[in-house]
Structure formats: structure tokens, C-alpha cells
Design a protein around this motif. Structure first.
Motif, PDB file in Angstrom:
ATOM      1  N   ASN A   1       8.972 -21.780  -0.674  1.00 17.67           N
ATOM      2  CA  ASN A   1       7.537 -21.943  -0.887  1.00 17.67           C
ATOM      3  C   ASN A   1       6.755 -21.021   0.052  1.00 17.67           C
ATOM      4  O   ASN A   1       5.797 -20.355  -0.360  1.00 17.67           O
ATOM      5  N   TYR A   2       7.183 -20.973   1.308  1.00 18.75           N
ATOM      6  CA  TYR A   2       6.549 -20.067   2.256  1.00 18.75           C
ATOM      7  C   TYR A   2       6.723 -18.613   1.822  1.00 18.75           C
ATOM      8  O   TYR A   2       5.805 -17.793   1.980  1.00 18.75           O
ATOM      9  N   CYS A   3       7.886 -18.301   1.289  1.00 18.05           N
ATOM     10  CA  CYS A   3       8.143 -16.933   0.835  1.00 18.05           C
ATOM     11  C   CYS A   3       7.184 -16.550  -0.290  1.00 18.05           C
ATOM     12  O   CYS A   3       6.705 -15.413  -0.350  1.00 18.05           O
ATOM     13  N   SER A   4       6.896 -17.491  -1.183  1.00 17.52           N
ATOM     14  CA  SER A   4       5.940 -17.227  -2.264  1.00 17.52           C
ATOM     15  C   SER A   4       4.568 -16.868  -1.695  1.00 17.52           C
ATOM     16  O   SER A   4       3.892 -15.955  -2.188  1.00 17.52           O
ATOM     17  N   ILE A   5       4.177 -17.575  -0.639  1.00 16.88           N
ATOM     18  CA  ILE A   5       2.889 -17.284  -0.001  1.00 16.88           C
ATOM     19  C   ILE A   5       2.925 -15.907   0.656  1.00 16.88           C
ATOM     20  O   ILE A   5       1.959 -15.131   0.561  1.00 16.88           O
ATOM     21  N   LEU A   6       4.035 -15.589   1.305  1.00 20.15           N
ATOM     22  CA  LEU A   6       4.149 -14.292   1.960  1.00 20.15           C
ATOM     23  C   LEU A   6       4.175 -13.149   0.948  1.00 20.15           C
ATOM     24  O   LEU A   6       3.678 -12.052   1.226  1.00 20.15           O
ATOM     25  N   ILE A   7       4.743 -13.395  -0.223  1.00 15.81           N
ATOM     26  CA  ILE A   7       4.702 -12.384  -1.285  1.00 15.81           C
ATOM     27  C   ILE A   7       3.260 -12.132  -1.696  1.00 15.81           C
ATOM     28  O   ILE A   7       2.837 -10.994  -1.900  1.00 15.81           O
ATOM     29  N   GLY A   8       2.501 -13.227  -1.798  1.00 11.68           N
ATOM     30  CA  GLY A   8       1.097 -13.072  -2.139  1.00 11.68           C
ATOM     31  C   GLY A   8       0.304 -12.351  -1.056  1.00 11.68           C
ATOM     32  O   GLY A   8      -0.742 -11.749  -1.340  1.00 11.68           O
ATOM     33  N   ALA A   9       0.803 -12.389   0.178  1.00  8.94           N
ATOM     34  CA  ALA A   9       0.100 -11.742   1.292  1.00  8.94           C
ATOM     35  C   ALA A   9       0.432 -10.258   1.419  1.00  8.94           C
ATOM     36  O   ALA A   9      -0.214  -9.548   2.192  1.00  8.94           O
ATOM     37  N   VAL A  10       1.442  -9.780   0.668  1.00  5.90           N
ATOM     38  CA  VAL A  10       1.777  -8.346   0.709  1.00  5.90           C
ATOM     39  C   VAL A  10       0.667  -7.562   0.020  1.00  5.90           C
ATOM     40  O   VAL A  10       0.316  -7.855  -1.129  1.00  5.90           O
ATOM     41  N   PRO A  11       0.079  -6.571   0.688  1.00  5.59           N
ATOM     42  CA  PRO A  11      -1.036  -5.810   0.092  1.00  5.59           C
ATOM     43  C   PRO A  11      -0.656  -5.142  -1.218  1.00  5.59           C
ATOM     44  O   PRO A  11       0.506  -4.755  -1.424  1.00  5.59           O
ATOM     45  N   ILE A  12      -1.617  -5.034  -2.114  1.00  4.28           N
ATOM     46  CA  ILE A  12      -1.416  -4.335  -3.382  1.00  4.28           C
ATOM     47  C   ILE A  12      -1.207  -2.851  -3.091  1.00  4.28           C
ATOM     48  O   ILE A  12      -1.957  -2.255  -2.310  1.00  4.28           O
ATOM     49  N   PRO A  13      -0.184  -2.219  -3.671  1.00  2.69           N
ATOM     50  CA  PRO A  13       0.104  -0.816  -3.355  1.00  2.69           C
ATOM     51  C   PRO A  13      -0.941   0.144  -3.921  1.00  2.69           C
ATOM     52  O   PRO A  13      -1.414  -0.019  -5.030  1.00  2.69           O
ATOM     53  N   HIS A  14      -1.237   1.141  -3.118  1.00 11.69           N
ATOM     54  CA  HIS A  14      -2.135   2.218  -3.542  1.00 11.69           C
ATOM     55  C   HIS A  14      -1.612   3.523  -2.948  1.00 11.69           C
ATOM     56  O   HIS A  14      -2.070   3.976  -1.905  1.00 11.69           O
ATOM     57  N   GLY A  15      -0.600   4.102  -3.601  1.00  9.32           N
ATOM     58  CA  GLY A  15      -0.040   5.378  -3.157  1.00  9.32           C
ATOM     59  C   GLY A  15       0.592   5.274  -1.782  1.00  9.32           C
ATOM     60  O   GLY A  15       1.351   4.348  -1.484  1.00  9.32           O
TER      61      GLY A  15
END
Length: 239
Positions: A142-156
Motif C-alpha cells: 500500500n505504501y509502495c502504491s503511494i510512493l509510485i504516485g509520488a514519482v514525478p511525471i516524466p518530461h524528457g
């Protein structure tokens, strides 16, 4: 000490062998005892690759779906452990009838009611350990799901800045930890099956432990699943 637990010397020796086997297999699977890559270690590398690929995606529906599957599987085993625990307490209430059945088995040794109940309490401890491992693994996923959501959206190139790299590392570490505790719970369930041999006889207990170890070692170090993960086909290296 054996008398205080209503266990014979053979019982204690078989139990010590069982616990030693469990510990050694755990160390070997985690790569702390042998140099050969185990299936668990290979999958940890794939977890890291997954998190790095996830960081490159703007739409992460597939990643959340995978995390949901991991959580559902973990919840299933946690619930199963609780059901098995209930079965153990039912065994305590039917000790005399179970002992009558065991006495009819060809290899069964004579066992007192107190010794039987001591063994059941041991099984309760194993299943309780499995439940807490599954429960903690569920929370870590569950914590990992939150951390995935916290990874910034890639932009180059910005997707590879220190902030993004740290976020990916956190998600990877949490995923690996969740898998580690899930594997510990699953290993406890497997060893609980080997533990059942103790209800028959200490010798049967040792044999069931060895058979279980052989199955687990094959799956971790010599299985087709391991070959698939590390990229080596059954005929790799052959002309």
C-alpha cells in the motif's frame, strides 16, 4: 527442558533441525549464504526494472493494476492464515480424537495429550508469524502504491533529475521490502506443511522437512521459473 514441554529428546532434536533448515533456506534465498542467484533475488532485480520503467510512463494504470494484484494476493494469504489459526484452536478442542486417529497410523509414535497440544501451539506460532508477515507486506505494498504516485511525471531529461531518482529508489525499496515480507509469510506456510510430520513421529518430521527443503531449493535455484526470469532457457549454453 524437554520434560517441561512434554517433549522427548528426539522431538527437540527434530524441532532444532526444522528451525535450522528454515533459517538456512531463508539466508540462501536472500543471497547471504550461497553465490548462486536465487529466484527471489532475480525477481528483486525485476522489481527495480519495473519501477524504472514506471518512472518513464505518464499514464501508470498498468502499474496500479499490478500493485492491486499484489495486494489482493497478500490479503488472500493473510485471510487463509487466520482460517488455519482457527483450525489449530479447533484441534486443541479435539485433542483426544486426533490422538486416536494418529495412533492408527503405521509410523506414528506414542504421544501424550500434553505433547500433542505443545506441538499444536508450535503450529499456531508459525501461522501467526505468517499472518503478521502477510499483514505487514500488505501495508508495504500500500505504501509502495503511494510512493509510485509520488514519482514525478516524466518530461524528457527532467525525468532523470535527482528528485525523480530518489522517488524511484524509494518506490523500488518499498516494493522489494513488501516482496521480502510476503515471501517470508509464504515460506512460513510452506514450512507449516513440513511441520505436520511432527504430529506423526520425530523421524517423519525430519523426513517431511527434508522433502520440503528439496522442493523449495529446486524452485529457488533450479526451476524453469528462475531460468525464465534470468533469461536462460533450458538449453542455454548448448550447441
Amino acid at each position: 527442558m524437554g520434560d517441561s514441554f512434554n517433549l522427548s529428546t528426539a522431538d527437540l532434536a527434530a524441532l532444532a533441525f526444522f528451525l535450522l533448515t528454515w533459517v538456512l533456506h531463508t539466508l540462501a534465498s536472500d543471497g547471504r549464504l550461497v553465490s548462486r542467484v536465487s529466484l527471489t533475488m532475480a525477481m528483486n532485480a525485476q522489481r527495480e526494472a519495473w519501477m524504472r520503467n514506471m518512472a518513464e510512463r505518464e499514464v501508470r494504470i498498468v502499474d496500479t493494476a499490478i500493485m492491486n494484484g499484489l495486494q489482493q494476493g497478500t490479503a488472500f494469504f493473510a485471510s487463509s492464515s487466520l482460517i488455519a489459526l482457527g483450525g489449530c484452536f479447533a484441534l486443541l478442542g479435539a485433542s483426544d480424537r486426533v490422538l486416536t486417529v494418529l495412533a492408527d497410523l503405521p509410523l506414528a509414535a506414542t504421544s501424550s495429550r500434553e505433547a500433542f497440544q505443545t506441538k499444536v501451539f508450535g503450529l499456531v506460532l508459525i501461522l501467526a508469524f505468517a499472518f503478521f508477515k502477510f499483514g505487514w507486506a500488505y501495508r508495504l505494498f500500500n505504501y509502495c502504491s503511494i510512493l509510485i504516485g509520488a514519482v514525478p511525471i516524466p518530461h524528457g531529461a527532467a525525468s532523470r533529475n535527482p528528485v525523480s531518482e530518489t522517488a524511484v529508489w524509494r518506490a523500488t525499496r518499498m516494493n522489494i521490502l513488501g516482496g521480502k515480507h510476503f515471501n517470508s509469510g509464504l515460506r512460513a506456510v510452506f514450512f507449516a506443511i513440513g511441520y505436520l510430520g511432527w504430529f506423526v513421529d520425530p523421524v517423519v518430521f525430519v523426513i517431511s522437512t527434508l522433502l520440503l527443503l528439496a522442493v523449495l531449493v529446486r524452485r529457488q535455484f533450479f526451476s524453469a521459473a528462475r531460468q525464465a526470469v534470468i533469461g536462460q532457457g533450458p538449453g542455454a549454453g548448448k550447441n
